[in-house]
Design an enzyme around this catalytic site. Structure first.
Site, PDB file in Angstrom:
ATOM      1  N   MET A  30       0.848  -1.197   0.000  1.00 31.70           N
ATOM      2  CA  MET A  30       0.000   0.000   0.000  1.00 31.70           C
ATOM      3  C   MET A  30       0.887   1.252   0.000  1.00 31.70           C
ATOM      4  SD  MET A  30      -3.425  -0.936   2.055  1.00 31.70           S
ATOM      5  CE  MET A  30      -2.812  -0.748   3.705  1.00 31.70           C
ATOM      6  N   HIS A  37       9.369  -3.583   3.211  1.00 33.00           N
ATOM      7  CA  HIS A  37       8.907  -3.829   1.840  1.00 33.00           C
ATOM      8  C   HIS A  37      10.094  -4.090   0.910  1.00 33.00           C
ATOM      9  CE1 HIS A  37       5.557  -0.983   3.214  1.00 33.00           C
ATOM     10  NE2 HIS A  37       4.893  -2.067   2.841  1.00 33.00           N
ATOM     11  N   GLN A  61     -10.223  -2.617   2.667  1.00 38.06           N
ATOM     12  CA  GLN A  61      -9.701  -3.300   3.850  1.00 38.06           C
ATOM     13  C   GLN A  61      -9.641  -2.390   5.078  1.00 38.06           C
ATOM     14  OE1 GLN A  61      -5.829  -4.104   1.721  1.00 38.06           O
ATOM     15  NE2 GLN A  61      -4.975  -3.853   3.770  1.00 38.06           N
ATOM     16  N   ASP A 150       2.565  -9.509   9.048  1.00 36.73           N
ATOM     17  CA  ASP A 150       1.116  -9.698   8.919  1.00 36.73           C
ATOM     18  C   ASP A 150       0.831 -11.201   8.888  1.00 36.73           C
ATOM     19  OD1 ASP A 150       0.497  -6.857   8.576  1.00 36.73           O
ATOM     20  OD2 ASP A 150       1.641  -7.074   6.730  1.00 36.73           O
ATOM     21  N   GLN A 153      -2.631 -12.330   7.793  1.00 44.32           N
ATOM     22  CA  GLN A 153      -2.813 -12.054   6.359  1.00 44.32           C
ATOM     23  C   GLN A 153      -2.119 -13.131   5.521  1.00 44.32           C
ATOM     24  OE1 GLN A 153      -2.722  -8.066   4.301  1.00 44.32           O
ATOM     25  NE2 GLN A 153      -0.578  -8.589   4.001  1.00 44.32           N
ATOM     26  N   ARG A 187       2.675   2.477   9.507  1.00 44.12           N
ATOM     27  CA  ARG A 187       1.963   3.192  10.577  1.00 44.12           C
ATOM     28  C   ARG A 187       2.909   3.700  11.660  1.00 44.12           C
ATOM     29  NH1 ARG A 187      -2.349  -0.686   9.215  1.00 44.12           N
ATOM     30  NH2 ARG A 187      -4.091   0.570   8.456  1.00 44.12           N
TER      31      ARG A 187
HETATM   32  O1  PAF Z   1      -0.083  -5.825   3.557  1.00 43.77           O
HETATM   33  C1  PAF Z   1      -0.522  -4.880   2.871  1.00 43.77           C
HETATM   34  O2  PAF Z   1       0.136  -3.845   2.683  1.00 43.77           O
HETATM   35  C2  PAF Z   1      -1.900  -4.998   2.260  1.00 43.77           C
HETATM   36  O3  PAF Z   1      -2.774  -5.674   3.101  1.00 43.77           O
HETATM   37  C3  PAF Z   1      -1.887  -5.635   0.856  1.00 43.77           C
HETATM   38  C4  PAF Z   1      -1.419  -7.062   0.908  1.00 43.77           C
HETATM   39  C5  PAF Z   1      -0.990  -4.836  -0.067  1.00 43.77           C
HETATM   40  C6  PAF Z   1      -3.302  -5.614   0.272  1.00 43.77           C
HETATM   41  O4  PAF Z   1      -3.789  -4.328   0.138  1.00 43.77           O
END
Ligand code: PAF
Length: 280
Positions: A30, A37, A61, A150, A153, A187
């Site tokens: 995002m 990242h 989301q 995450d 996720q 964040r």
């Molecule tokens: O982890 C994230 O940044 C988001 O949840 C993702 C996987 C890009 C989906 O919007």
């Protein structure tokens, strides 16, 4: 490095790459890219011929009272970071490209999303699975790389890929931490230096818990109580959950079985919601 905004252009480009035999890796993000990242881009580069980084702040989301509007957006810097790190394509579609008027189809995983963030963020994972499936269909990755921070996720995406026969391998990169131990997160930018100081209790409490498990403690209640106690010493930190769960199902553990579980923590640090976890 190319930047692509159009869904159709991205999809036909990806189909072309695949038919010429190139392995594609997707790093979905995002934006507001940090070293966490970028370490996923490194993994993607090792495993594939072409690395696509998607940058899209996905509204579906975020809950109605969450931080969608104030979520940090810094596209120019993000593109530059991707270029420096050696990505091949940045896919940064607009909101209307991803969710045109009349959009009405959502993907819902119904087991793993039951607990943890699924309780405190209703509909969050529905938004994640929906956007990830869209991104997979658009960028046609052989590999998609997500971050261990995450944990839930990752488990949900793996299950979606399995259940819906999506021909992509899910690779999970280790949680990246700043030198003080705080897990890197977009964040973290919301935190004042005092809040950040208090937020360090998250990784410190996880380290204490890892120590207990290494010393042979097998009681879930004892470890959870110790983490909760440690977090409660930080006045700005409010616990949302502390749980020890199975890594794949995210269901609560009865006793600690090293090698199969993960300690998950979510807290508020004043108005900022942070999560972290430790594999045990
Ligand atoms: O982890 C994230 O940044 C988001 O949840 C993702 C996987 C890009 C989906 O919007």
């Amino acid at each position: 490095m190319q930047t692509i905004q159009s869904v159709n252009e991205m999809q036909s480009h990806a189909i072309g790459l695949r038919s010429s035999g190139r392995l594609i890796a997707l790093v979905p993000t995002m934006g507001c890219l940090h070293e966490g990242h970028l370490s996923l881009i490194d993994i993607a580069k090792e495993k594939a011929d072409k690395v696509i980084v998607s940058i899209f702040v996905n509204p579906t989301q975020f809950g109605p009272n969450e931080d969608y509007d104030k979520y940090p957006r810094m596209l120019e810097q993000d593109i530059e970071k991707c270029r420096e790190r050696g990505a091949d394509i940045v896919f940064n579609p607009s909101l209307s490209e991803m969710y045109p008027e009349g959009f009405s189809t959502y993907v819902n995983e119904e087991e793993i999303t039951d607990g943890l963030c699924g309780i405190s963020r209703p509909n969050h994972f529905r938004g994640v699975t929906t956007v990830c499936l869209k991104l997979f269909n658009i960028t046609r990755p052989d590999i998609a790389v997500f971050g261990q921070k995450d944990a839930q996720q990752c488990a949900v995406i793996r299950k979606m890929v399995e259940d819906l026969n999506i021909p992509a391998e899910i690779v999970v990169g280790a949680t990246h931490r700043d030198p003080d131990g705080l897990a890197t997160s977009s964040r973290n930018a919301y935190l004042t230096s005092l809040q950040r100081q208090e937020a360090l209790s998250i990784s410190k409490s996880l380290n204490i818990a890892i120590g207990m498990v290494e010393e042979g403690v097998r009681s879930v209640d004892r470890v959870v109580a110790e983490i909760t106690h440690h977090l409660s010493l930080s006045r700005k930190v409010r616990v949302i959950y502390v749980q020890i769960v199975h890594r794949d199902t995210m269901k609560p553990a009865r006793e600690i079985i090293p090698g199969k579980q993960v300690i998950t923590v979510a807290v508020w640090v004043d108005q900022t919601r942070l999560i972290d976890n430790a594999l045990i």
